[in-house]
Design a protein around this motif. Structure first.
Motif, PDB file in Angstrom:
ATOM      1  N   ASN A  62      23.282  24.408 -75.721  1.00 31.49           N
ATOM      2  CA  ASN A  62      22.461  25.028 -74.664  1.00 31.49           C
ATOM      3  C   ASN A  62      21.806  23.962 -73.786  1.00 31.49           C
ATOM      4  O   ASN A  62      21.761  24.075 -72.558  1.00 31.49           O
ATOM      5  CB  ASN A  62      21.402  25.937 -75.289  1.00 31.49           C
ATOM      6  CG  ASN A  62      21.997  27.211 -75.886  1.00 31.49           C
ATOM      7  OD1 ASN A  62      23.195  27.457 -75.767  1.00 31.49           O
ATOM      8  ND2 ASN A  62      21.170  28.014 -76.526  1.00 31.49           N
ATOM      9  N   LYS A  70      24.386  22.419 -71.464  1.00 29.79           N
ATOM     10  CA  LYS A  70      24.670  23.297 -70.325  1.00 29.79           C
ATOM     11  C   LYS A  70      23.573  23.199 -69.268  1.00 29.79           C
ATOM     12  O   LYS A  70      23.836  23.146 -68.066  1.00 29.79           O
ATOM     13  CB  LYS A  70      24.794  24.747 -70.794  1.00 29.79           C
ATOM     14  CG  LYS A  70      26.123  25.065 -71.461  1.00 29.79           C
ATOM     15  CD  LYS A  70      26.154  26.535 -71.892  1.00 29.79           C
ATOM     16  CE  LYS A  70      27.590  26.975 -72.214  1.00 29.79           C
ATOM     17  NZ  LYS A  70      27.615  28.337 -72.781  1.00 29.79           N
ATOM     18  N   CYS A  71      22.335  23.188 -69.741  1.00 23.96           N
ATOM     19  CA  CYS A  71      21.200  23.129 -68.814  1.00 23.96           C
ATOM     20  C   CYS A  71      21.210  21.819 -68.028  1.00 23.96           C
ATOM     21  O   CYS A  71      20.984  21.814 -66.805  1.00 23.96           O
ATOM     22  CB  CYS A  71      19.904  23.296 -69.595  1.00 23.96           C
ATOM     23  SG  CYS A  71      18.459  23.429 -68.541  1.00 23.96           S
ATOM     24  N   ALA A 118      23.917  21.903 -65.429  1.00 22.09           N
ATOM     25  CA  ALA A 118      23.521  22.804 -64.339  1.00 22.09           C
ATOM     26  C   ALA A 118      22.535  22.108 -63.403  1.00 22.09           C
ATOM     27  O   ALA A 118      22.663  22.160 -62.171  1.00 22.09           O
ATOM     28  CB  ALA A 118      22.905  24.078 -64.923  1.00 22.09           C
ATOM     29  N   LEU A 119      21.557  21.438 -64.007  1.00 22.55           N
ATOM     30  CA  LEU A 119      20.548  20.718 -63.213  1.00 22.55           C
ATOM     31  C   LEU A 119      21.211  19.682 -62.314  1.00 22.55           C
ATOM     32  O   LEU A 119      20.895  19.569 -61.130  1.00 22.55           O
ATOM     33  CB  LEU A 119      19.557  20.021 -64.148  1.00 22.55           C
ATOM     34  CG  LEU A 119      18.374  20.840 -64.630  1.00 22.55           C
ATOM     35  CD1 LEU A 119      17.729  20.182 -65.836  1.00 22.55           C
ATOM     36  CD2 LEU A 119      17.349  21.011 -63.516  1.00 22.55           C
ATOM     37  N   GLY A 169      23.239  21.327 -59.589  1.00 24.18           N
ATOM     38  CA  GLY A 169      22.527  22.202 -58.660  1.00 24.18           C
ATOM     39  C   GLY A 169      23.011  23.639 -58.705  1.00 24.18           C
ATOM     40  O   GLY A 169      23.006  24.346 -57.707  1.00 24.18           O
ATOM     41  N   VAL A 170      23.451  24.055 -59.882  1.00 16.40           N
ATOM     42  CA  VAL A 170      23.842  25.458 -60.070  1.00 16.40           C
ATOM     43  C   VAL A 170      22.984  26.057 -61.183  1.00 16.40           C
ATOM     44  O   VAL A 170      22.372  25.338 -61.954  1.00 16.40           O
ATOM     45  CB  VAL A 170      25.336  25.594 -60.454  1.00 16.40           C
ATOM     46  CG1 VAL A 170      26.222  24.971 -59.389  1.00 16.40           C
ATOM     47  CG2 VAL A 170      25.617  24.972 -61.820  1.00 16.40           C
ATOM     48  N   PHE A 171      22.969  27.380 -61.227  1.00 14.95           N
ATOM     49  CA  PHE A 171      22.226  28.030 -62.306  1.00 14.95           C
ATOM     50  C   PHE A 171      23.022  27.882 -63.591  1.00 14.95           C
ATOM     51  O   PHE A 171      24.243  27.804 -63.584  1.00 14.95           O
ATOM     52  CB  PHE A 171      21.989  29.507 -61.964  1.00 14.95           C
ATOM     53  CG  PHE A 171      20.885  30.119 -62.768  1.00 14.95           C
ATOM     54  CD1 PHE A 171      19.593  29.623 -62.668  1.00 14.95           C
ATOM     55  CD2 PHE A 171      21.123  31.184 -63.624  1.00 14.95           C
ATOM     56  CE1 PHE A 171      18.558  30.180 -63.412  1.00 14.95           C
ATOM     57  CE2 PHE A 171      20.102  31.749 -64.373  1.00 14.95           C
ATOM     58  CZ  PHE A 171      18.821  31.247 -64.263  1.00 14.95           C
ATOM     59  N   TYR A 172      22.291  27.875 -64.713  1.00 14.69           N
ATOM     60  CA  TYR A 172      22.964  27.532 -65.976  1.00 14.69           C
ATOM     61  C   TYR A 172      24.031  28.533 -66.399  1.00 14.69           C
ATOM     62  O   TYR A 172      24.885  28.203 -67.213  1.00 14.69           O
ATOM     63  CB  TYR A 172      21.975  27.300 -67.111  1.00 14.69           C
ATOM     64  CG  TYR A 172      20.788  28.237 -67.209  1.00 14.69           C
ATOM     65  CD1 TYR A 172      20.940  29.598 -67.406  1.00 14.69           C
ATOM     66  CD2 TYR A 172      19.480  27.743 -67.131  1.00 14.69           C
ATOM     67  CE1 TYR A 172      19.841  30.437 -67.518  1.00 14.69           C
ATOM     68  CE2 TYR A 172      18.381  28.575 -67.233  1.00 14.69           C
ATOM     69  CZ  TYR A 172      18.565  29.926 -67.431  1.00 14.69           C
ATOM     70  OH  TYR A 172      17.478  30.751 -67.541  1.00 14.69           O
ATOM     71  N   ASP A 173      24.004  29.734 -65.841  1.00 13.68           N
ATOM     72  CA  ASP A 173      25.030  30.699 -66.239  1.00 13.68           C
ATOM     73  C   ASP A 173      26.409  30.367 -65.659  1.00 13.68           C
ATOM     74  O   ASP A 173      27.401  31.024 -65.974  1.00 13.68           O
ATOM     75  CB  ASP A 173      24.617  32.133 -65.883  1.00 13.68           C
ATOM     76  CG  ASP A 173      24.419  32.339 -64.393  1.00 13.68           C
ATOM     77  OD1 ASP A 173      24.436  31.338 -63.632  1.00 13.68           O
ATOM     78  OD2 ASP A 173      24.241  33.487 -63.979  1.00 13.68           O
ATOM     79  N   GLN A 174      26.470  29.346 -64.802  1.00 16.52           N
ATOM     80  CA  GLN A 174      27.753  28.930 -64.229  1.00 16.52           C
ATOM     81  C   GLN A 174      28.468  27.877 -65.076  1.00 16.52           C
ATOM     82  O   GLN A 174      29.581  27.470 -64.754  1.00 16.52           O
ATOM     83  CB  GLN A 174      27.536  28.368 -62.813  1.00 16.52           C
ATOM     84  CG  GLN A 174      26.877  29.339 -61.852  1.00 16.52           C
ATOM     85  CD  GLN A 174      27.654  30.629 -61.692  1.00 16.52           C
ATOM     86  OE1 GLN A 174      28.847  30.599 -61.426  1.00 16.52           O
ATOM     87  NE2 GLN A 174      26.994  31.761 -61.903  1.00 16.52           N
TER      88      GLN A 174
END
Lengths: 438, 438
Positions: free
Chosen positions: B252, B255-256, B259-260, B263-268
């Motif tokens: 997890n 993934k975070c 994402a950071l 520059g995308v939300f972590y669900d991507q």
């Protein structure tokens, strides 16, 4: 849709709420996050995402399209995207802002993760969490926000942290006011009323200034009934009936104790009212409560136990827990906050009700007006509630209700300086803090 | 249906599992709770419901129908009833037993309430929680059970507490092994391996003796990979592939961080593997991971960051959190345990996978056999999993996988006395505890 397609004024951190409302019709949600001193002179507060400046990794997309955002906005909860464009999220409801005070405390540490998981507002309700802390707790707030990031909750779309209620309550649709000062050594209830009353007076003013006009406020910080009264008196532009003082943990504990005594599982106990103050004068009502649909007194024949032991068992539960567990009952308190919210956003089951400390004006029970008093309520699930009709009273119940009413009227006189009703006069008859209350 | 209708042998506290299985076809659930020394000589353990003896209020129904139960069984989780007889519960699944060790700790304090709320196993799955603690934590366990009572979770039908794993693991379908000793001052990883290894050897033996033959075991207590290996080696009658070491929090966090950076939300972010040991040698795999369906390296062009900073960011997250928050990340750890369970009981989304530390025998990646190694897995949602095919490797990834594999092989040599494989030989190359790990 990218931010660059909007007019430049929309990319600023401070948007007028009508702009925001317009914006939200175009973008499903719009991230606002900054980590900098705010222009408002009142405080040196910061609003931020959960990533410290040295961890900033500028979002690639935003960097390309809107350089202005780059310096103000960062972190995974700080992105611009269009929920309507994705298959998984296009049918979601509009994002709601939920403000939580005392956000670095233990109750919040349970509650925030429940809110973010979707179990409270449902699987199609994206949420923004606005965390209110103190200067002392600011680093802990960052830690909480980081843990929320690491949890990858799909519905949690924004987290911001601040020590300024005017920032945190901006456009809030829910305000869960958990933070309060604990009583220091030797402090009387009057002293605590004054100390915390000042916090709730300020928070009421902030809600009045910036929150959604239909914000629902649940006061958990003690003494919660009178804190809620102070809060609503300082928020004249928000309907007084939108303010609640949490007595749901008392209700849950009362149901459990009746179930234990009757030898039934707790899901068989219904129609449980806590009347009055969240203090030792509270009245768990075994006259109207039901077990398997029958009046409690028909199921529990030991009426002496009901009259002499039951209430004390409910009240002393928090103290027993502290003895056992060494700390306050944060987990079950947060469950009861979830229960209280759910009771307002889902229709109350036919024939049942729930307890909440609410503003007494217009109540059908003969309770004095203009105080916050726990009473039986029903909801259509629209966030609002109505008083229950057809509850019955006997001398025993009325006598106890009168006592808790008198206490709340005394507390009200004690905080007159905070409600705008003149000079305080404090004649609290006795100290009635609940054992184990925070 | 009342217990009195059953033959007397069914009313005893200790039922043979085949009897229990038969019973469960007649009664949807059967309460077993006692507060008394057990006949087993091995320990002076007690199993109890959450109500202390002086609070006992004998269930009315049980009192009338089965006097024998009266003295052994009490508390709201200690009732006999027929779930099949009630409209609300008649379509529920059969009750499952979930054992949790370290049940008085902070991770459990989050996890137990998630399990009880129904958010993990679903709204039609009644559960029994079996809490394992120590003599020192026994009172705290009672407090936890009381808070669970006060939370009125409809699906939580049984709570029992004990310091004896043979009691707690009886007929368990899930065993969540969170409890472990923290490292004392100056203790080397080898010392910790031995100290905790002994706990997990005993728990493995207990699982082998009394748990469901298809129990799923998730080891959280550190060093979790080797603890899981010790546990499965001591439970030869339970399939080795049923044992997991938790690396989901690492996944997890990875993934975070991706994402950071992107520059995308972590669900991507999807297809994230943590390879190897839950230690600083762990390998968060950015070669196979995807962002918006594209290989990470096509989205994040800063390959230097991926190779030199990303892994450290994932590993140091726990330490940063402790600095900020002053304590370990109990809330997000418990979320990741929920994620790990959900990944086994719901089908893995098409094309995606999850990481878990599992037994390496039969793995298609060339990892050494007979260790517990985090690898990419998929599940049909039946509690089982299979290895993912088609992952790719490059020299960078292989080199790091080899290093974490070497560490786990060394840890295995270090606990040979606990796995029944001879004399331990401890040559751990360096100390690789994760910052902030418990």
């Amino acid at each position: 849709m990218a931010v660059a397609e909007l007019s430049p004024s929309f990319t600023k951190t401070h948007l007028h709420s009508s702009q925001l409302s317009f914006l939200s019709t175009r973008l499903a949600s719009f991230r606002r996050c900054a980590f900098r001193p705010l222009p408002r002179a009142r405080s040196a507060t910061t609003i931020s995402c959960s990533v410290a400046p040295n961890q900033v990794q500028a979002p690639v997309a935003v960097q390309a399209e809107d350089p202005k955002n780059k310096t103000e906005c960062f972190g995974v909860f700080c992105l611009t995207y269009d929920l309507k464009a994705e298959e998984e999220t296009k049918n979601w409801k509009k994002l709601i802002n939920i403000a939580v005070s005392g956000a670095a405390g233990m109750i919040s540490n349970h509650l925030l993760f429940k809110l973010a998981s979707g179990e409270v507002f449902g699987p199609d309700q994206p949420i923004a969490l606005k965390l209110l802390g103190s200067e002392r707790s600011f680093q802990a707030l960052e830690g909480v926000a980081m843990e929320l990031e690491d949890s990858l909750f799909p519905l949690l779309r924004e987290v911001s942290i601040s020590i300024d209620p005017y920032e945190v309550f901006q456009d809030s649709e829910w305000a869960l006011l958990i933070g309060a000062k604990p009583r220091g050594p030797g402090m009387e209830r009057a002293g605590l009323l004054d100390l915390n009353g000042q916090i709730f007076a300020e928070q009421g003013k902030a809600l009045n200034a910036v929150a959604s006009r239909n914000v629902k406020v649940i006061v958990v910080g003690n003494p919660c009934n009178t804190n809620a009264l102070i809060c609503l008196k300082n928020a004249p532009n928000i309907p007084a009936k939108n303010f609640h003082a949490l007595t749901r943990l008392d209700e849950n504990r009362a149901k459990c104790q009746l179930a234990l005594k009757a030898g039934v599982f707790y899901d068989q106990v219904s129609n449980m009212t806590i009347w009055g103050n969240h203090s030792t004068t509270q009245v768990p009502d075994f006259l109207n409560a039901r077990i398997n649909g029958l009046p409690v007194k028909e199921v529990i024949k030991d009426h002496k136990w009901l009259e002499e032991e039951f209430t004390e068992k409910v009240q002393k539960r928090g103290g027993v827990l502290i003895e056992k567990w060494g700390r306050s009952s944060a987990a079950s308190t947060s469950v009861s906050i979830v229960d209280a919210i759910r009771s307002l956003v889902t229709p109350t089951p036919e024939g049942d009700w729930f307890s909440s400390g609410v503003y007494t004006n217009g109540n059908p029970y003969g309770i004095a007006e203009d105080i916050v008093f726990s009473m039986p309520c029903r909801s259509k699930g629209d966030g609002d509630y109505e008083f229950v009709k057809g509850v019955i009273f006997d001398d025993y119940l009325l006598k106890r209700i009168t006592k808790t009413e008198a206490e709340l009227l005394a507390e009200k006189r004690c905080v007159a300086h905070l409600t705008g009703e003149g000079i305080a006069f404090c004649d609290l008859p006795e100290d009635t803090m609940l054992p184990g209350e925070m």
